[in-house]
Design an enzyme around this catalytic site. Structure first.
Site, PDB file in Angstrom:
ATOM      1  N   GLU A   1     -31.644  -7.037 -53.297  1.00 39.66           N
ATOM      2  CA  GLU A   1     -32.265  -8.071 -54.130  1.00 39.66           C
ATOM      3  C   GLU A   1     -33.769  -7.821 -54.294  1.00 39.66           C
ATOM      4  OE1 GLU A   1     -29.843 -11.742 -54.676  1.00 39.66           O
ATOM      5  OE2 GLU A   1     -30.327 -11.923 -52.540  1.00 39.66           O
TER       6      GLU A   1
ATOM      7  N   GLU B   1     -22.902 -10.426 -50.033  1.00 39.10           N
ATOM      8  CA  GLU B   1     -22.860 -11.861 -49.763  1.00 39.10           C
ATOM      9  C   GLU B   1     -21.468 -12.469 -49.932  1.00 39.10           C
ATOM     10  OE1 GLU B   1     -27.134 -10.933 -50.324  1.00 39.10           O
ATOM     11  OE2 GLU B   1     -25.262 -10.280 -51.237  1.00 39.10           O
TER      12      GLU B   1
END
Length: 266
Positions: free
Chosen positions: A120, A140
């Site tokens: 990210e 995730e």
């Protein structure tokens, strides 16, 4: 700027090198690291002698994502930075380049793990180099979590949507070669050479007119979601004043005189 216990800072000429420095945890993000990162972005933009930033990790890893225990402040690690987070609850998003975009070009030098929060942060950088054994991915969903660092918005704008959705929905790891193939990173180099290549790219940027470099970067991001007509108008508004700077005049003189230009940000 001195950094923090989990973020080291050094200068390489006109490049500020920020190193995630928690190798025992594959540089998982801690409060100390996030505070150091945000301070690093601010320091780079405030210093006219800094023309580029390289972000890398120590111990053969880039970043294995968020350490939720460390961020929550369990134990005393990073406790001295707790007041910073209370004063600015958005600090961690700014550090991860979700809510902050540095004026100076940011080059990522990736070795080893660059997963979850590491991937990210990567999406907030401008140019990306990786060692051939680097691993990328957004894990995730495998843990029942949401990649809330910006990936559901940014990834589809940086790589084809089918690849973005596969990465987001499967949570599988990607090799450096595969990441380069879908456009997530720009170059793959032998293991251990990512930092050297990133610094080489930074030196090329540093040799260019700093006002022009910053204006070009700003224009690329500013116009990304505009129509072509609006984008061209915005580009002209931002780019035309560069031609009237001392830097532009110096560039023309240096070209005519067949010498390297000496830019002064004017």
């Amino acid at each position: 700027m001195s950094g923090t216990e989990h973020l080291t800072v050094r200068r390489e000429g006109a490049t500020l090198v920020l190193t995630l420095n928690r190798p025992e945890a594959k540089n998982a993000l801690s409060l100390s690291m996030l505070v150091g990162l945000y301070d690093g972005w601010l320091a780079a933009d405030a210093d006219d002698e800094v023309r580029s930033v390289v972000l890398t990790g120590s111990g053969g890893s880039f970043c294995a994502g968020m350490d939720l225990k460390a961020l929550a402040g369990r134990g005393m690690e990073g406790e001295q930075h707790r007041e910073r987070l209370k004063a600015d609850p958005d600090l961690h998003w700014k550090a991860m380049l979700r809510h902050h975009r540095p004026r100076k070009p940011v080059i990522a030098a990736v070795e080893g793990h660059c997963v979850a929060g590491g991937t990210e942060i990567l999406q907030g950088t401008d140019i990306r180099v990786a060692g051939e054994s680097a691993t990328f991915g957004l894990f995730e969903v495998r843990r029942g979590l949401f990649p809330i660092g910006g990936s559901t918005v940014r990834l589809q704008r940086q790589i084809p949507r089918t690849h973005a959705l596969e990465m987001l929905l499967t949570g599988r790891p990607y090799s450096a070669r595969e990441a380069a193939g879908i456009g997530l990173i720009g170059q793959v180099v032998p293991d251990g050479d990512a930092l050297g290549k990133a610094l080489e790219i930074a030196e090329r940027i540093n040799a260019c007119g700093p006002l022009a470099v910053e204006a070009v970067k700003a224009s690329v991001y500013e116009t990304a979601e505009m129509s072509e007509t609006d984008g061209l108008a915005a580009e002209l508004k931002r780019g035309w004043p560069i031609f009237d700077t001392d830097d532009a005049k110096e560039g023309a003189r240096a070209f005519a005189e067949k010498r390297p230009p000496v830019y002064k940000r004017a």
